[in-house]
Write a protein that holds these residues in place. Sequence first.
Motif, PDB file in Angstrom:
ATOM      1  N   ARG A 115       0.826  -1.216   0.000  1.00 59.30           N
ATOM      2  CA  ARG A 115       0.000   0.000   0.000  1.00 59.30           C
ATOM      3  C   ARG A 115       0.857   1.261   0.000  1.00 59.30           C
ATOM      4  N   ASN A 116       2.171   1.087  -0.215  1.00 64.35           N
ATOM      5  CA  ASN A 116       3.113   2.214  -0.234  1.00 64.35           C
ATOM      6  C   ASN A 116       3.195   2.940   1.102  1.00 64.35           C
ATOM      7  N   PHE A 117       3.046   2.196   2.186  1.00 67.64           N
ATOM      8  CA  PHE A 117       3.221   2.736   3.528  1.00 67.64           C
ATOM      9  C   PHE A 117       4.549   2.260   4.089  1.00 67.64           C
ATOM     10  N   PRO A 118       5.263   3.110   4.842  1.00 64.11           N
ATOM     11  CA  PRO A 118       6.464   2.622   5.528  1.00 64.11           C
ATOM     12  C   PRO A 118       6.066   1.729   6.691  1.00 64.11           C
ATOM     13  N   LYS A 119       6.960   0.860   7.085  1.00 65.01           N
ATOM     14  CA  LYS A 119       6.642  -0.070   8.163  1.00 65.01           C
ATOM     15  C   LYS A 119       6.288   0.642   9.460  1.00 65.01           C
ATOM     16  N   ASP A 120       6.995   1.733   9.769  1.00 67.71           N
ATOM     17  CA  ASP A 120       6.758   2.442  11.026  1.00 67.71           C
ATOM     18  C   ASP A 120       5.466   3.248  11.018  1.00 67.71           C
ATOM     19  N   ASN A 121       4.844   3.359   9.854  1.00 65.90           N
ATOM     20  CA  ASN A 121       3.539   4.040   9.758  1.00 65.90           C
ATOM     21  C   ASN A 121       2.640   3.202   8.844  1.00 65.90           C
ATOM     22  N   CYS A 122       2.469   1.952   9.225  1.00 67.27           N
ATOM     23  CA  CYS A 122       1.838   0.963   8.346  1.00 67.27           C
ATOM     24  C   CYS A 122       0.325   1.100   8.268  1.00 67.27           C
ATOM     25  N   GLN A 123      -0.262   1.932   9.138  1.00 65.06           N
ATOM     26  CA  GLN A 123      -1.720   2.113   9.181  1.00 65.06           C
ATOM     27  C   GLN A 123      -2.444   0.803   9.517  1.00 65.06           C
ATOM     28  N   TYR A 124      -1.687  -0.173  10.001  1.00 60.51           N
ATOM     29  CA  TYR A 124      -2.264  -1.457  10.426  1.00 60.51           C
ATOM     30  C   TYR A 124      -3.113  -2.088   9.330  1.00 60.51           C
ATOM     31  N   VAL A 125      -2.602  -2.038   8.103  1.00 60.21           N
ATOM     32  CA  VAL A 125      -3.365  -2.536   6.961  1.00 60.21           C
ATOM     33  C   VAL A 125      -3.521  -4.056   6.983  1.00 60.21           C
ATOM     34  N   CYS A 126      -2.752  -4.748   7.836  1.00 62.07           N
ATOM     35  CA  CYS A 126      -2.942  -6.196   7.975  1.00 62.07           C
ATOM     36  C   CYS A 126      -4.376  -6.530   8.351  1.00 62.07           C
ATOM     37  N   MET A 127      -5.022  -5.631   9.072  1.00 63.88           N
ATOM     38  CA  MET A 127      -6.385  -5.890   9.523  1.00 63.88           C
ATOM     39  C   MET A 127      -7.369  -5.967   8.359  1.00 63.88           C
ATOM     40  N   ASP A 128      -6.970  -5.441   7.204  1.00 63.69           N
ATOM     41  CA  ASP A 128      -7.839  -5.520   6.023  1.00 63.69           C
ATOM     42  C   ASP A 128      -7.819  -6.899   5.384  1.00 63.69           C
ATOM     43  N   HIS A 129      -6.927  -7.766   5.860  1.00 62.42           N
ATOM     44  CA  HIS A 129      -6.761  -9.081   5.234  1.00 62.42           C
ATOM     45  C   HIS A 129      -6.794 -10.166   6.322  1.00 62.42           C
ATOM     46  N   PRO A 130      -7.977 -10.578   6.757  1.00 62.25           N
ATOM     47  CA  PRO A 130      -8.081 -11.490   7.900  1.00 62.25           C
ATOM     48  C   PRO A 130      -7.532 -12.885   7.662  1.00 62.25           C
ATOM     49  N   ASP A 131      -7.231 -13.227   6.410  1.00 59.80           N
ATOM     50  CA  ASP A 131      -6.564 -14.498   6.111  1.00 59.80           C
ATOM     51  C   ASP A 131      -5.324 -14.270   5.252  1.00 59.80           C
ATOM     52  N   GLY A 132      -4.747 -13.085   5.324  1.00 55.97           N
ATOM     53  CA  GLY A 132      -3.570 -12.762   4.551  1.00 55.97           C
ATOM     54  C   GLY A 132      -3.917 -12.251   3.161  1.00 55.97           C
ATOM     55  N   LEU A 133      -2.933 -11.707   2.476  1.00 56.11           N
ATOM     56  CA  LEU A 133      -3.100 -11.114   1.152  1.00 56.11           C
ATOM     57  C   LEU A 133      -2.409 -11.992   0.117  1.00 56.11           C
ATOM     58  N   LEU A 134      -3.187 -12.516  -0.834  1.00 59.94           N
ATOM     59  CA  LEU A 134      -2.646 -13.407  -1.850  1.00 59.94           C
ATOM     60  C   LEU A 134      -1.691 -12.664  -2.774  1.00 59.94           C
ATOM     61  N   LEU A 135      -0.531 -13.244  -3.025  1.00 57.79           N
ATOM     62  CA  LEU A 135       0.466 -12.689  -3.929  1.00 57.79           C
ATOM     63  C   LEU A 135       0.490 -13.538  -5.199  1.00 57.79           C
ATOM     64  N   GLU A 136       0.359 -12.891  -6.354  1.00 53.90           N
ATOM     65  CA  GLU A 136       0.342 -13.599  -7.621  1.00 53.90           C
ATOM     66  C   GLU A 136       1.532 -13.207  -8.483  1.00 53.90           C
ATOM     67  N   THR A 137       1.892 -14.087  -9.412  1.00 53.31           N
ATOM     68  CA  THR A 137       2.923 -13.775 -10.385  1.00 53.31           C
ATOM     69  C   THR A 137       2.335 -12.879 -11.476  1.00 53.31           C
ATOM     70  N   LYS A 138       3.182 -12.418 -12.387  1.00 54.54           N
ATOM     71  CA  LYS A 138       2.695 -11.596 -13.497  1.00 54.54           C
ATOM     72  C   LYS A 138       1.757 -12.390 -14.409  1.00 54.54           C
ATOM     73  N   GLU A 139       1.844 -13.722 -14.321  1.00 53.58           N
ATOM     74  CA  GLU A 139       0.949 -14.576 -15.111  1.00 53.58           C
ATOM     75  C   GLU A 139      -0.337 -14.903 -14.360  1.00 53.58           C
ATOM     76  N   SER A 140      -0.568 -14.170 -13.228  1.00 51.32           N
ATOM     77  CA  SER A 140      -1.776 -14.338 -12.405  1.00 51.32           C
ATOM     78  C   SER A 140      -1.864 -15.713 -11.763  1.00 51.32           C
ATOM     79  N   GLN A 141      -0.719 -16.305 -11.482  1.00 50.66           N
ATOM     80  CA  GLN A 141      -0.699 -17.571 -10.771  1.00 50.66           C
ATOM     81  C   GLN A 141      -0.450 -17.326  -9.288  1.00 50.66           C
TER      82      GLN A 141
END
Length: 327
Positions: free
Chosen positions: A189-215
Amino acid sequence: MKIALGPLQYYWPRVTTLEFYAAVCDWPVDIVYLGETVCSRRHELRLPDWIEVADMLAQAGKTPVLSTQVLLETGNDLKTLRKIIENERYGVEANDMGAVHLMQKRLLEADAAQKPAFIAGPFLNVYSKPTLDVMAAQGATRWVMPLEMSRAGLTQLQHDRSAGLQTEVFAYGRMPLAFSARCFTARNRNFPKDNCQYVCMDHPDGLLLETKESQAFLTINGIQTQSALVYTLIHALGELRGLGVDVIRLSPQSQHMDQVVAAFRAVLDGCETADEAHQRLVPLMPAGPCNGYWHGRAGLDMVSSEGVVVSQAPDARTPGVKARSIA
């Protein structure tokens, strides 16, 4: 064989977390791990709150265990670690060697009648007999198998382990694979770690990371990297029992966790077959299933009870499989 509920890996709101553990009081689990193991910036619940949750669970007949943080970065992290080690009410899961050494010191200072329980967590990377012997010598009463270890590796260590040392195996959940000093969720989200805005809370089971091929590739959870798929050993419960495993660990997810616990309990009690329980579990998972590491294969493989290797669909957001091959 006992069922343990692993420590909460995600950042949930305070009310959600407290309601979750209030519900756990009625679930057929024997051991409950509590505490923040991922990031000290997650402060919806602090150590006194976790102690209160432990008290509630103990009154419900569960065995609470306080888990230590995996990656310590600040002096405050160390203070919290010392407070966990010094607590005189509940056992401790040590997730780094600093915690192990502090636990050993406390064990040496305690009198024989009040020896505190100490569990060697999965992040200590116990892969060999000498390492397992070190854990036992430091005072561990149970060790947790590393997630990448195969059935063959566990079989050898079960033969080699010291008498009286229990074994616990991670049997369900997205696998925590690595930790970093950087916060990947904040960076997304382009936030620094020390001012992360606690964005982890937006992803209660984590945030899926995909490759450029959408895998589907990995799941990011703050400073933690997890598997994209959900590890499940429900087909291996008979093997685990035969190997003398004492405890299986189920990792919390945001939805349907009560049904996940019930499925594993039903198989352990002989009320349901593993295949039947697996069919019920797949729609409840936040992603497709895998068990490759257990079989000495790539982690994303799913091997059925008949030994058929099922190749996962590229998109892990949809549980299920599309292609099959014979092992």
